[in-house]
Enzyme design. Structure first.
Site, PDB file in Angstrom:
ATOM      1  N   ASP A  78      13.040   9.603  44.496  1.00 21.38           N
ATOM      2  CA  ASP A  78      11.815   9.598  45.308  1.00 21.38           C
ATOM      3  C   ASP A  78      10.684   8.860  44.618  1.00 21.38           C
ATOM      4  OD1 ASP A  78      11.793  11.752  43.375  1.00 21.38           O
ATOM      5  OD2 ASP A  78      10.014  12.555  44.367  1.00 21.38           O
ATOM      6  N   GLU A 139      11.481  14.744  42.849  1.00 16.83           N
ATOM      7  CA  GLU A 139      11.067  15.052  41.479  1.00 16.83           C
ATOM      8  C   GLU A 139       9.551  15.108  41.392  1.00 16.83           C
ATOM      9  OE1 GLU A 139       9.722  13.969  37.329  1.00 16.83           O
ATOM     10  OE2 GLU A 139       9.377  12.922  39.223  1.00 16.83           O
TER      11      GLU A 139
END
Length: 368
Positions: A78, A139
């Site tokens: 991400d 994350e």
């Protein structure tokens, strides 16, 4: 030393940063990487995560090796916001975005480096260690992908996360734990023009508390911050309620506990003084880790860097990463720099030469 195919490395990086993958929206990048890893010869497993974590999935991938030993490489899929519609630009050996988004080198530089290292090893028929990949969702803002990672697939006992900045050769061997505070201060509303003395202004309470609170840099190991404030309805109403979010971090668990206690006590003292009420929800975001310089895992990483004439050094960081979670789960994990710079801003950039060098390291490490 086997040459990295710089053009192939950079083209792959440019391709994957253009796949939109802001946190919680990693399905497209996860599907693309799962397919690419399969083509590279990995056995790929799509590991489900709860729906509120992501529309995608964590990836576990495994490539059996001929050499003794195995290693987990981990990167997150991400990006922070603004991370949609990224248009990468290369100028003078530096890759950046057009300027209206982040670049996404955090953390797709790690993904590209790992995959290019594998391509180099395979096309040169080099013997290598067994490779395990743990690519995570979400994350940024909470390490949710690693917290929800199915560790039953992992067989190695040590890992390398590729998710830091600084010179190539940087080995993050210690990182702080973080505690989050969610604070609701309840005062008493009153008409600000007719009877302000009948009210208790929640903002006055908060201001009093924060003025008496030690924040920012506490010491070389500890920091604290108030980062979110919501409250108020109108200028003619004494503010009845205020919501605050803050955090504290420290490399030392005792110092962290002490700082959190100080913040909570200071909030409560101000609340009592003004006759207001308070609710504090305190939660641990992640724990600290510290790995010694003479650890065998750290030593083998240093040797691989030295074998390609890069000087390695260990250091601590003030930020958390998936390495915090993996260490907590019993997997000895360090975090290495890929050369990413000015991350989480629209000025984010990475040097082509740094991406080549971290790929050279990975190739050397796997074939030693």
């Amino acid at each position: 030393m086997t040459q990295v195919n710089q053009e192939r490395l950079i083209n792959h990086f440019l391709d994957i940063v253009q796949i939109d993958s802001e946190s919680k929206n990693e399905k497209a990048i996860a599907e693309a990487l799962a397919e690419q890893l399969g083509e590279l010869g990995f056995t790929v497993t799509k590991l489900p995560v709860p729906e509120h974590v992501s529309n995608g999935f964590n990836i576990y991938a495994r490539l059996e090796g001929e050499l003794e030993g195995s290693i987990v490489f981990s990167s997150h899929m991400d990006t922070v916001t603004p991370g949609n519609g990224i248009e990468p630009i290369i100028e003078d050996g530096v890759i950046r975005s057009k300027g209206n988004t982040v670049l996404g080198g955090d953390d797709k530089s790690g993904i590209s480096a790992v995959m290019e290292a594998v391509r180099v090893i395979k096309e040169n028929n080099h013997a290598h260690k067994t490779i395990e990949l743990a690519f995570t969702v979400y994350e940024e803002g909470g390490l949710h992908g690693s917290k929800n990672y199915d560790m039953s697939y992992i067989q190695s006992n040590h890992a390398i996360v590729l998710d830091s900045g600084g010179p190539i050769g940087t080995i993050i061997t210690s990182a702080p734990g973080q505690q989050n505070l969610k604070v609701t201060i309840t005062g008493r509303p009153a008409h600000a023009g007719l009877a302000p003395e009948e009210g208790i202004n929640a903002l006055t309470v908060a201001a009093d508390a924060i003025m008496n609170m030690t924040l920012a840099r506490i010491d070389e190991e500890t920091t604290a911050n108030i980062g979110v404030v919501h409250g108020g309805q109108a200028t003619n109403i004494v503010m009845p309620e205020l919501y605050i979010e803050g955090e504290a971090r420290s490399l030392d668990d005792v110092k962290l506990a002490k700082q959190v206690e100080h913040m909570e006590t200071t909030f409560k003292a101000a609340t009592d003084k003004h006759g207001a009420e308070i609710e504090i929800i305190s939660t641990r975001a992640y724990n600290a880790y510290k790995i010694s310089d003479d650890n065998a895992h750290v030593a083998s990483i240093k040797e691989a860097f030295e074998s390609i004439n890069i000087s390695p050094f260990t250091k601590s960081t003030g930020g958390g990463s998936d390495a915090n979670v993996f260490n907590e789960k019993g997997l000895t994990t360090v975090n290495l720099s890929t050369g990413m710079s000015k991350v989480h801003t629209t000025e984010e950039f990475i040097k082509v030469s740094d991406m080549v060098d971290i790929t050279r390291f990975l190739t050397a490490y796997l074939t030693r």
